[in-house]
Design a protein around this motif. Structure first.
Motif, PDB file in Angstrom:
ATOM      1  N   ASN A 105       0.849  -1.182   0.000  1.00  8.34           N
ATOM      2  CA  ASN A 105       0.000   0.000   0.000  1.00  8.34           C
ATOM      3  C   ASN A 105       0.886   1.234   0.000  1.00  8.34           C
ATOM      4  O   ASN A 105       1.938   1.248   0.649  1.00  8.34           O
ATOM      5  CB  ASN A 105      -0.923   0.006   1.222  1.00  8.34           C
ATOM      6  CG  ASN A 105      -2.023   1.039   1.065  1.00  8.34           C
ATOM      7  OD1 ASN A 105      -2.851   0.937   0.161  1.00  8.34           O
ATOM      8  ND2 ASN A 105      -2.011   2.037   1.917  1.00  8.34           N
ATOM      9  N   THR A 164       0.538   4.227   1.332  1.00  9.34           N
ATOM     10  CA  THR A 164       0.739   4.757   2.679  1.00  9.34           C
ATOM     11  C   THR A 164       1.035   3.592   3.609  1.00  9.34           C
ATOM     12  O   THR A 164       0.162   2.753   3.843  1.00  9.34           O
ATOM     13  CB  THR A 164      -0.525   5.498   3.158  1.00  9.34           C
ATOM     14  OG1 THR A 164      -0.848   6.503   2.203  1.00  9.34           O
ATOM     15  CG2 THR A 164      -0.304   6.133   4.523  1.00  9.34           C
ATOM     16  N   SER A 180      -7.530   3.896  -6.667  1.00  5.96           N
ATOM     17  CA  SER A 180      -8.678   4.780  -6.831  1.00  5.96           C
ATOM     18  C   SER A 180      -9.127   4.976  -8.283  1.00  5.96           C
ATOM     19  O   SER A 180     -10.265   4.677  -8.642  1.00  5.96           O
ATOM     20  CB  SER A 180      -8.371   6.154  -6.212  1.00  5.96           C
ATOM     21  OG  SER A 180      -7.993   5.997  -4.872  1.00  5.96           O
ATOM     22  N   LYS A 202     -16.827   6.496  -1.073  1.00  9.48           N
ATOM     23  CA  LYS A 202     -16.668   7.954  -1.038  1.00  9.48           C
ATOM     24  C   LYS A 202     -17.420   8.665  -2.163  1.00  9.48           C
ATOM     25  O   LYS A 202     -17.392   8.209  -3.316  1.00  9.48           O
ATOM     26  CB  LYS A 202     -15.184   8.313  -1.163  1.00  9.48           C
ATOM     27  CG  LYS A 202     -14.359   7.944   0.039  1.00  9.48           C
ATOM     28  CD  LYS A 202     -12.878   8.212  -0.198  1.00  9.48           C
ATOM     29  CE  LYS A 202     -12.071   7.636   0.959  1.00  9.48           C
ATOM     30  NZ  LYS A 202     -10.651   7.554   0.670  1.00  9.48           N
ATOM     31  N   LYS A 228     -16.090  10.244  -9.652  1.00 16.84           N
ATOM     32  CA  LYS A 228     -15.105   9.747 -10.622  1.00 16.84           C
ATOM     33  C   LYS A 228     -15.754   8.738 -11.570  1.00 16.84           C
ATOM     34  O   LYS A 228     -15.580   8.794 -12.784  1.00 16.84           O
ATOM     35  CB  LYS A 228     -13.948   9.130  -9.827  1.00 16.84           C
ATOM     36  CG  LYS A 228     -12.862   8.434 -10.598  1.00 16.84           C
ATOM     37  CD  LYS A 228     -13.003   6.933 -10.624  1.00 16.84           C
ATOM     38  CE  LYS A 228     -12.990   6.245  -9.291  1.00 16.84           C
ATOM     39  NZ  LYS A 228     -13.121   4.799  -9.323  1.00 16.84           N
TER      40      LYS A 228
HETATM   41  P1  NAP Z   1     -10.030   3.979  -0.782  1.00 12.66           P
HETATM   42  O1  NAP Z   1     -10.452   3.415   0.515  1.00 12.66           O
HETATM   43  O2  NAP Z   1      -9.998   5.454  -0.984  1.00 12.66           O
HETATM   44  O3  NAP Z   1      -8.578   3.381  -1.102  1.00 12.66           O
HETATM   45  C1  NAP Z   1      -7.881   3.751  -2.259  1.00 12.66           C
HETATM   46  C2  NAP Z   1      -6.629   2.924  -2.336  1.00 12.66           C
HETATM   47  O4  NAP Z   1      -5.916   3.289  -3.525  1.00 12.66           O
HETATM   48  C3  NAP Z   1      -5.661   3.169  -1.162  1.00 12.66           C
HETATM   49  O5  NAP Z   1      -4.995   1.963  -0.902  1.00 12.66           O
HETATM   50  C4  NAP Z   1      -4.727   4.227  -1.763  1.00 12.66           C
HETATM   51  O6  NAP Z   1      -3.490   4.268  -1.121  1.00 12.66           O
HETATM   52  C5  NAP Z   1      -4.597   3.678  -3.158  1.00 12.66           C
HETATM   53  N1  NAP Z   1      -4.108   4.672  -4.124  1.00 12.66           N
HETATM   54  C6  NAP Z   1      -4.811   5.723  -4.644  1.00 12.66           C
HETATM   55  N2  NAP Z   1      -4.027   6.404  -5.511  1.00 12.66           N
HETATM   56  C7  NAP Z   1      -2.846   5.756  -5.567  1.00 12.66           C
HETATM   57  C8  NAP Z   1      -1.649   5.949  -6.302  1.00 12.66           C
HETATM   58  N3  NAP Z   1      -1.524   6.971  -7.181  1.00 12.66           N
HETATM   59  N4  NAP Z   1      -0.638   5.098  -6.111  1.00 12.66           N
HETATM   60  C9  NAP Z   1      -0.755   4.078  -5.231  1.00 12.66           C
HETATM   61  N5  NAP Z   1      -1.849   3.818  -4.515  1.00 12.66           N
HETATM   62  C10 NAP Z   1      -2.885   4.657  -4.678  1.00 12.66           C
HETATM   63  O7  NAP Z   1     -10.904   3.421  -1.999  1.00 12.66           O
HETATM   64  P2  NAP Z   1     -11.769   2.081  -2.069  1.00 12.66           P
HETATM   65  O8  NAP Z   1     -13.136   2.372  -1.555  1.00 12.66           O
HETATM   66  O9  NAP Z   1     -10.981   0.941  -1.525  1.00 12.66           O
HETATM   67  O10 NAP Z   1     -11.909   1.944  -3.668  1.00 12.66           O
HETATM   68  C11 NAP Z   1     -10.896   1.347  -4.469  1.00 12.66           C
HETATM   69  C12 NAP Z   1     -11.476   1.134  -5.869  1.00 12.66           C
HETATM   70  O11 NAP Z   1     -12.613   0.272  -5.764  1.00 12.66           O
HETATM   71  C13 NAP Z   1     -11.949   2.438  -6.533  1.00 12.66           C
HETATM   72  O12 NAP Z   1     -11.691   2.389  -7.921  1.00 12.66           O
HETATM   73  C14 NAP Z   1     -13.438   2.406  -6.256  1.00 12.66           C
HETATM   74  O13 NAP Z   1     -14.155   3.167  -7.226  1.00 12.66           O
HETATM   75  C15 NAP Z   1     -13.743   0.928  -6.326  1.00 12.66           C
HETATM   76  N6  NAP Z   1     -14.948   0.489  -5.573  1.00 12.66           N
HETATM   77  C16 NAP Z   1     -15.176   0.905  -4.300  1.00 12.66           C
HETATM   78  C17 NAP Z   1     -16.327   0.459  -3.637  1.00 12.66           C
HETATM   79  C18 NAP Z   1     -16.653   0.888  -2.225  1.00 12.66           C
HETATM   80  O14 NAP Z   1     -17.797   0.636  -1.789  1.00 12.66           O
HETATM   81  N7  NAP Z   1     -15.742   1.462  -1.477  1.00 12.66           N
HETATM   82  C19 NAP Z   1     -17.215  -0.416  -4.272  1.00 12.66           C
HETATM   83  C20 NAP Z   1     -16.927  -0.839  -5.552  1.00 12.66           C
HETATM   84  C21 NAP Z   1     -15.790  -0.385  -6.200  1.00 12.66           C
HETATM   85  P3  NAP Z   1      -3.284   5.204   0.201  1.00 12.66           P
HETATM   86  O15 NAP Z   1      -3.732   4.376   1.369  1.00 12.66           O
HETATM   87  O16 NAP Z   1      -1.835   5.501   0.189  1.00 12.66           O
HETATM   88  O17 NAP Z   1      -4.134   6.446  -0.006  1.00 12.66           O
END
Ligand code: NAP
Length: 292
Positions: A30, A32, A65, A232, A238
């Motif tokens: 990860n 962070t 993301s 989020k 997005k």
């Molecule tokens: P999140 O909690 O905001 O986590 C985002 C993750 O991506 C974190 O591990 C972050 O690292 C990492 N990240 C973002 N930009 C990065 C970069 N440039 N380089 C390296 N790592 C990076 O988001 P999430 O809810 O898990 O969602 C992840 C994906 O699943 C997204 O595409 C979202 O649209 C999709 N999704 C989410 C849900 C939901 O209910 N949450 C449902 C379906 C699909 P850090 O910890 O360092 O910030």
């Protein structure tokens, strides 16, 4: 089978835990450090870069993301492409652009690394319980390689077409969610204004045609005007950006999605980017003079 996870956010952290519990040899990275540190208790090896994870894995799952973030973890310094041996399979489970997905797959193929897109639906609850719906684009033989680990993450795995098709299906999902969230928010506001017992109203409706995952799981937050994080606002905006770009390209008109995207942009401007997406109800409540 050795499985790597790149991205341990809300979704990736829970998914890596399920893969480890199912007995896969899991390594992970990860951006962070320290996030999802509890994974070590499940035997997950936390490594120093996506390249290190790729080098230690037969299948690498990326779940970050947005489109530029997937590009960064695949092709940036210390990225998956640097460490993956020929024959490695990448499954990108983030929600990103279908056309960028096709380009990423071509760039990986030049290194003899295969790619599937496998975006998911089912929310943070689905990620924790291992009950996600997974929309797979790509080669059927690659899907069969990935199926055992995908089965530890989700219950419905559908092969929807060639690479990028999973992301297109996910865009459809997000468009439908936009309308559903706005519809449930409007219903809750009307119920409050009418002086109804809102919880009883929701229970009465949930056996009829207005039933939905959003009504069942998010109407309580809209009533309480409190939006603890699952998904989020910024991420749904997005996703609507992806869907609206597709619509422009294809000549489709999506007025409800455009409205939802504009409301979400307003919420982000007001400091609610990291609220749960059900916070679109703030905008709908505010229009009727309710606390937002
Ligand atoms: P999140 O909690 O905001 O986590 C985002 C993750 O991506 C974190 O591990 C972050 O690292 C990492 N990240 C973002 N930009 C990065 C970069 N440039 N380089 C390296 N790592 C990076 O988001 P999430 O809810 O898990 O969602 C992840 C994906 O699943 C997204 O595409 C979202 O649209 C999709 N999704 C989410 C849900 C939901 O209910 N949450 C449902 C379906 C699909 P850090 O910890 O360092 O910030």
């Amino acid at each position: 089978m050795r499985v790597g996870f790149v991205g341990l956010g809300t979704m990736g952290g829970a998914m890596a835990a399920n893969a480890a519990r199912a007995g896969f040899d899991v390594s992970a990275w990860n951006r962070t450090p320290g996030r999802a540190a509890e994974l070590e208790d499940l035997g997950v090896h936390l490594l120093a870069s996506p390249a290190a994870v790729a080098a230690a894995s037969d299948i690498v799952i990326t779940i970050v993301s947005d489109t530029p973030d997937v590009e960064a973890v695949l092709f940036g310094p210390g990225g998956v492409a640097e460490g993956a041996a020929p024959g490695t399979l990448v499954v990108d489970m983030s929600t990103i652009s279908p056309s960028a997905t096709r380009q990423f797959a071509e760039r990986l193929a030049a290194k003899d690394v295969a790619m599937l897109d496998g975006p998911v639906s089912g929310g943070s609850e689905g990620a924790k319980k291992g009950t996600l719906s997974i929309f797979i684009g790509g080669d059927a033989t690659d899907l069969e390689r990935a199926r055992p680990v995908l089965q530890s993450l989700g219950t419905t795995i559908t092969h929807v077409g060639p690479i990028g098709a999973g992301q297109a299906v996910k865009a459809v999902n997000q468009v439908i969610l936009a309308g559903t969230y706005l519809g449930v928010a409007e219903g809750i506001v009307l119920a409050i204004k009418a002086g109804l017992d809102v919880e009883q109203t929701v229970a009465a409706l949930s056996g009829g045609a207005a039933q939905s995952w959003v009504l069942a799981n998010r109407s309580g937050r809209m009533l309480a005007n409190d939006y603890p994080l699952g998904f989020k606002v910024a991420l749904h905006r997005k996703d609507l950006g992806i869907a609206l770009a597709m619509a422009r390209e294809l000549g489709a008109s999506l007025p409800v999605s455009a409205l939802c995207e504009a409301l979400e942009a307003g919420l982000m401007g007001q400091g609610h980017a990291d609220d749960d997406m059900s916070a679109v109800a703030r905008s709908i409540r505010g229009l009727s003079g309710l606390e937002s």
